[in-house]
Write a protein that holds these residues in place. Structure first.
Motif, mmCIF file in Angstrom:
data_model
loop_
_atom_site.group_PDB
_atom_site.id
_atom_site.type_symbol
_atom_site.label_atom_id
_atom_site.label_comp_id
_atom_site.label_asym_id
_atom_site.label_seq_id
_atom_site.Cartn_x
_atom_site.Cartn_y
_atom_site.Cartn_z
ATOM 1 N N THR A 14 -11.753 -1.243 16.256
ATOM 2 C CA THR A 14 -13.183 -0.933 16.168
ATOM 3 C C THR A 14 -13.559 -0.340 14.812
ATOM 4 O O THR A 14 -14.732 -0.300 14.469
ATOM 5 C CB THR A 14 -13.593 0.059 17.264
ATOM 6 N N ASP A 15 -12.571 0.129 14.040
ATOM 7 C CA ASP A 15 -12.864 0.715 12.734
ATOM 8 C C ASP A 15 -11.626 0.612 11.850
ATOM 9 O O ASP A 15 -10.488 0.593 12.353
ATOM 10 C CB ASP A 15 -13.283 2.180 12.865
ATOM 11 N N VAL A 16 -11.830 0.532 10.543
ATOM 12 C CA VAL A 16 -10.724 0.455 9.598
ATOM 13 C C VAL A 16 -11.101 1.237 8.347
ATOM 14 O O VAL A 16 -12.255 1.223 7.917
ATOM 15 C CB VAL A 16 -10.396 -1.018 9.250
ATOM 16 N N LYS A 17 -10.125 1.960 7.780
ATOM 17 C CA LYS A 17 -10.377 2.765 6.575
ATOM 18 C C LYS A 17 -9.183 2.616 5.619
ATOM 19 O O LYS A 17 -8.022 2.611 6.038
ATOM 20 C CB LYS A 17 -10.544 4.250 6.934
ATOM 21 N N TRP A 18 -9.484 2.522 4.318
ATOM 22 C CA TRP A 18 -8.442 2.506 3.296
ATOM 23 C C TRP A 18 -7.981 3.939 3.006
ATOM 24 O O TRP A 18 -8.789 4.859 2.906
ATOM 25 C CB TRP A 18 -8.972 1.911 1.994
ATOM 26 N N ASN A 19 -6.680 4.111 2.850
ATOM 27 C CA ASN A 19 -6.131 5.365 2.353
ATOM 28 C C ASN A 19 -6.468 5.479 0.869
ATOM 29 O O ASN A 19 -6.407 4.476 0.143
ATOM 30 C CB ASN A 19 -4.616 5.370 2.559
#
Length: 610
Positions: free
Chosen positions: A375-380
């Protein structure tokens, strides 16, 4: 919970986790164990949290207070507590000097309405300004990167404050019924650095909507640098590049009057500080799902078109540079270093992720892997890892998160056991340049095993579970309605049109055989009478044989020309007509090209496929 550490050292960004168990920070270097230097908030009402842009400050709201913690020597210490209940949104200024809070606007009977947008000094807890902001959309004030200018929209004007002095307005841009605006983010390091503002106002009474570009503080009507009109526009999403030289305008019409799409119609335009306004030509029709600038601001990627969607790379002039192909995808996201582009499909898609190396002259594919139910994705901020999460309320089953390396290796996995829920996962931010660019490799790093999901079984009622099924498909259907019987019957029972043409062909063949037999039975005997040949305009016999002659033996073709119409095949004629239409269209395009008319890319491709 399972996984391996990303790396050693304390400089890796923490992972913030918010859910029904409270709010906590986890350390990648310690296998994602709880950060003992941060006291978790165990209340079940943590509504939102936000790291400052340099990652040294953290604010969160539990609907009773807003707490601000500061990172010093690896330990997070609560420095300020704001007695501000019901805060549901937070935002830091770019230099982390101010904190903005927003709560739902409410009117209580017998009381004066209270401002619901506040700007605070996070070090002292002083409220610098309180304002009214009824709508959540566009609630946050917009700063440029050095905080020399701050802006917000109020009714029919855009107000500007300089150097965080909110006691008086520095300037304002008045546009009747202005609905959206965007200010360029570039800092003002010298007099040569200019700040630009794009404003959108919808159309009314048959007049088109428009976007205008101004240079701060030149806001007179005749000082607009560029102007773009739209007849079909209900909203506009504006995205500036980081240098502040070009802005993308994603035009959204809620209703597609052509009826081609249930989701309305989208168009992508560009407007730059040189005064140019242009349309981005997309080679596939359909929705525009995402448009994302690279961190350098010289290129952008667009995901568009009916599924399977297409992804393309463009320069800031709107020229296509590279085609990433088609697939089930709806988003594109660059890492902080700008050398890796993630193209993926989430939401109602299966969660396939493609990683591309964008550091060279031409993008190069790195890896592909699946992260279903994301449902969500984030880059480090390190640019090498992403976190994919399955959060409530979007999905209430199988909540949890996974840490992936850009080469496709699964580094860590954490699942939330019901009835607990996961609401949000995000990385601790870091300032630009803390993690420099790095060489991109296709070699997979060590990770953990990806567990294959068991195949989903058909639903069985509770009383039938654990027993051998004796149910047979179509068991109670009559023989003639079962699929295999129906297919057999369909083959025998041809359609009326096909059966009619079949009988006509058989009758024509029978007449031909009779004519041949009559002609070969001896000289001088008259032939059997034949129907008139309408194609030849009269005579009773075949063309070239007068009234009833016979073709010489060995001649080819249908002797009875009058039956040609009976042998008409509608499918073949339909294909011929379609092919002729395409050839005529290509011929028209070639004539236009010879006359010097500029053709679109898809028209040139159509000519090349002749």
């Amino acid at each position: 919970m399972s996984g391996v550490g990303l790396d050693s050292g304390n400089s890796l960004p923490n992972l913030a986790v918010r859910g029904s168990q409270g709010f906590a920070l986890q350390q990648p270097a310690q296998g994602y164990a709880l950060n003992q230097g941060f006291k978790s908030d165990e209340s079940k009402t943590v509504k939102t949290f936000q790291f400052s842009h340099d990652g040294t400050k953290l604010a969160w709201s539990n609907l009773s207070t807003v707490q601000v913690a500061v990172l010093r020597q690896g330990t997070w210490t609560v420095s300020t507590t704001l007695q501000q209940p019901k805060v549901s949104a937070l935002a830091w200024s770019p230099c982390s000097t101010l904190l903005a809070t927003w709560e739902l606007y409410a009117i209580v009977n017998g009381q004066e309405p209270k401002p619901n947008l506040s700007i605070w000094n996070p070090e002292t807890g002083e409220q610098l300004r309180s304002l009214f902001q009824k709508k959540f959309q566009g609630w946050c004030p917009v700063w440029n990167k050095d905080e020399s200018l701050c802006s917000r929209m109020v009714n029919n004007e855009i107000q500007f404050y300089e150097n965080n002095n909110f006691s008086q307005l520095a300037n304002k841009l008045h546009i009747q019924k202005v609905a959206e605006f965007a200010m360029s983010p570039n800092p003002k390091r010298s007099d040569r650095d200019k700040t630009h503002v794009v404003a959108y106002a919808p159309g009314a009474k048959g007049a088109p909507g428009f976007c205008k570009l101004f240079q701060y503080p030149n806001f007179a009507e005749n000082q607009a640098l560029a102007h773009k009109s739209f007849f079909q526009a209900d909203s506009v999403d504006m995205k500036w590049n980081s240098p502040g030289t070009c802005c993308l305008l994603l035009i959204q019409a809620d209703v597609d009057k052509t009826g081609n799409s249930y989701y309305g119609k989208q168009q992508l335009h560009g407007i730059n500080t040189k005064g140019d306004a242009f349309m981005i030509s997309l080679s596939k029709e359909g929705p525009i799902y995402n448009a994302s600038w690279s961190p350098a601001g010289r290129q952008f990627t667009v995901v568009y078109g009916a599924m399977p969607a297409k992804a393309s790379l463009f320069n800031e002039k709107g020229d296509q540079l590279f085609d990433f192909g088609t697939g089930h995808k709806n988003m594109a996201l660059y890492n902080q270093q700008g050398n890796i582009l993630m193209i993926a499909g989430f939401g109602n898609l299966r969660g396939k992720i493609d990683m591309w190396n964008t550091s060279g002259q031409k993008p190069d594919h790195i890896s592909s892997f699946d992260a279903p139910d994301t449902t969500d994705v984030k880059w480090n901020p390190d640019g090498k890892h992403i976190v994919t999460s399955t959060c409530a309320p979007r999905l209430r089953l199988d909540n949890g998160y996974k840490i992936w390396h850009y080469t496709g290796s699964l580094i860590h996995e954490h699942k939330i056991s019901p009835p607990d829920e996961l609401w949000e996962v995000d990385w601790q931010t870091r300032a630009d340049g803390v993690f420099p660019s790095f060489p991109v490799s296709k070699q997979k790093v060590q990770g953990i095993e990806i567990k294959q999901e068991p195949a989903k079984q058909a639903y069985r009622p509770p009383q039938a579970r654990g027993t051998v099924s004796t149910f047979k498909l179509h068991e109670y259907q009559p023989e003639d309605t079962k699929p295999e019987e129906k297919n057999k019957k369909d083959k025998e029972n041809l359609s009326k049109a096909v059966l009619k043409n079949k009988r006509r062909r058989e009758n024509a063949k029978k007449r031909k055989d009779e004519e041949m037999a009559a002609g070969g039975g001896g000289g001088g005997q008259p032939q059997a009478a034949a129907p008139p040949n309408h194609q030849n305009g009269g005579g009773g016999g075949p063309r070239g044989n007068g009234g009833g002659g016979q073709k010489p033996p060995g001649s080819k073709g249908n002797d009875y020309q009058g039956a040609a119409g009976l042998l008409y095949d509608p499918e073949v004629e339909k294909k011929k007509k379609k092919l002729n239409d395409k050839l005529n269209s290509i011929k028209t395009l070639k004539q236009q090209q010879a006359e010097g008319k500029q053709l679109e890319k898809n028209q040139l491709e159509k000519i090349a496929k002749e």
